[in-house]
Enzyme design. Sequence first.
Site, PDB file in Angstrom:
ATOM      1  N   GLY A  32      31.976  62.560  16.860  1.00 14.95           N
ATOM      2  CA  GLY A  32      32.642  62.925  15.821  1.00 14.95           C
ATOM      3  C   GLY A  32      31.758  62.698  14.708  1.00 14.95           C
ATOM      4  CB  ALA A  82      25.232  66.245  21.889  1.00 13.10           C
ATOM      5  CB  ILE A 102      28.107  71.055  20.813  1.00 12.20           C
ATOM      6  CG1 ILE A 102      26.231  71.335  21.123  1.00 12.20           C
ATOM      7  CG2 ILE A 102      28.515  71.758  19.398  1.00 12.20           C
ATOM      8  CD1 ILE A 102      25.619  72.016  20.761  1.00 12.20           C
ATOM      9  CG  ASP A 117      34.560  66.739  27.081  1.00 16.60           C
ATOM     10  OD1 ASP A 117      33.725  66.067  27.118  1.00 16.60           O
ATOM     11  OD2 ASP A 117      34.414  66.723  26.109  1.00 16.60           O
ATOM     12  CB  SER A 137      39.035  67.607  25.606  1.00 18.51           C
ATOM     13  OG  SER A 137      39.808  68.001  24.736  1.00 18.51           O
TER      14      SER A 137
HETATM   15  P1  13P Z   1      30.608  65.540  18.807  1.00 16.73           P
HETATM   16  O1  13P Z   1      31.718  64.959  18.193  1.00 16.73           O
HETATM   17  O2  13P Z   1      29.466  65.528  18.356  1.00 16.73           O
HETATM   18  O3  13P Z   1      30.308  67.662  18.664  1.00 16.73           O
HETATM   19  O4  13P Z   1      30.056  65.498  20.687  1.00 16.73           O
HETATM   20  C1  13P Z   1      31.243  66.049  21.885  1.00 16.73           C
HETATM   21  C2  13P Z   1      31.326  65.922  23.225  1.00 16.73           C
HETATM   22  O5  13P Z   1      30.547  64.460  23.132  1.00 16.73           O
HETATM   23  C3  13P Z   1      32.163  65.968  23.375  1.00 16.73           C
HETATM   24  O6  13P Z   1      32.134  65.820  24.983  1.00 16.73           O
HETATM   25  O1  G3H Z   2      34.630  63.581  23.343  1.00 14.41           O
HETATM   26  C1  G3H Z   2      35.553  64.573  22.165  1.00 14.41           C
HETATM   27  C2  G3H Z   2      35.781  65.732  22.275  1.00 14.41           C
HETATM   28  O2  G3H Z   2      34.935  66.101  20.746  1.00 14.41           O
HETATM   29  C3  G3H Z   2      37.173  66.417  22.249  1.00 14.41           C
HETATM   30  O3  G3H Z   2      37.759  65.562  21.072  1.00 14.41           O
HETATM   31  O4  G3H Z   2      39.632  64.562  22.447  1.00 14.41           O
HETATM   32  O5  G3H Z   2      39.799  65.524  20.338  1.00 14.41           O
HETATM   33  O6  G3H Z   2      40.084  67.133  22.240  1.00 14.41           O
HETATM   34  P1  G3H Z   2      39.763  65.503  21.259  1.00 14.41           P
HETATM   35 ZN    ZN Z   3      31.777  63.660  24.917  1.00 13.07          ZN
END
Ligand code: 13P
Ligand code: G3H
Ligand code: ZN
Length: 318
Positions: A188, A222, A264, A82, A50
């Site tokens: 989350g 998920a 995940i 991501d 991310s």
């Molecule tokens: P979770 O918060 O359910 O693990 O989702 C992660 C996610 O979608 C990352 O892009």
């Molecule tokens: O979808 C989000 C992911 O869980 C990444 O979270 O932006 O806090 O790294 P983050």
């Molecule tokens: Zn996501």
Amino acid sequence: MSLVTTKEMFKKAYEGGYAVGAFNINNMEIIQAITEAAGELNSPVILQVSAGARKYARHIYLIKLVEAAMESTGIPIALHLDHGGAGKSPDDAFAEVKSCVDGGFSSVMIDGSHYNFTENIELTKRCVDYAHAKGVVVEGELGKLSGIEDAVNVSAEDAQFTNPDEVQEFVTKTGVDSLAIAIGTSHGAYKFKPGTKPRLRFDILEEVAKRLPGFPIVLHGASSVMPDLVAEINDCGGKLDDAIGVPEEMLRQAASMAVCKINIDSDIRLAMTAGIRRVMTASPQLFDPRDYLGVARTEVKKMVAHKILNVLGSDNKI
Ligand code: 13P
Ligand code: G3H
Ligand code: ZN
């Protein structure tokens, strides 16, 4: 050994009725845990990064750690951005995607879900044109998931399900390789109201699959928010009241349908936290980070193996 795109992974997953896990990475222990579990189970895997992870660990460190993981496990790994561009202006969003394409990723997501349909198409197509020219695949998003992470900040009221009437036009006009949809999951650890029955809109997923035959769909948000991990955290002084995730049978159902990528992150966070809290609580005299980070790494590895074997069905698919 070099990174792979998700093309082949998704083709096989679609045909085989299983999904590939996309796990968020933030440090060495997490990368080792995920790739060792996938390696031992002969499972393809997607490691995703991310904006927050790039800021925390820095791009170069993550790339080098993933290179090391590829060398030591020998499994096909896709390295994915991501929620690229989430919440950013079109130029900043494109710049983020470009920097990951140029910086060695094999897959990127452009998250234009904060824009209207036309603007989302415009931004996504701009990213697809750039990425495809460099052999990198792109995930787009239609619909909005609620969530509370760094870059993903959509309130429950602003969340909206994907409209199946829009998916064909979006995919055709943008050229994306996969599509993230909103069917009731969220980011989350607090995905459903306590006391209510978790519900996903499988009717929307089915309709999307009809409009896009053979096309890989992505499920964000998920994590199952595994109850055992939550209980352990709370038993060791944590305070995660009413944390609820997506039931595993629903994820198995999604994987048997058009969903080829299951995201995940929260379950990784919970597994690490449970491991660290357990050591801190049981052995307050310890102060070597390897003692608690080592246990946390084992906890994440166990969790990822459980997902591969019991939820994703991606074991022995290499
Ligand atoms: P979770 O918060 O359910 O693990 O989702 C992660 C996610 O979608 C990352 O892009
Ligand atoms: O979808 C989000 C992911 O869980 C990444 O979270 O932006 O806090 O790294 P983050
Ligand atoms: Zn996501």
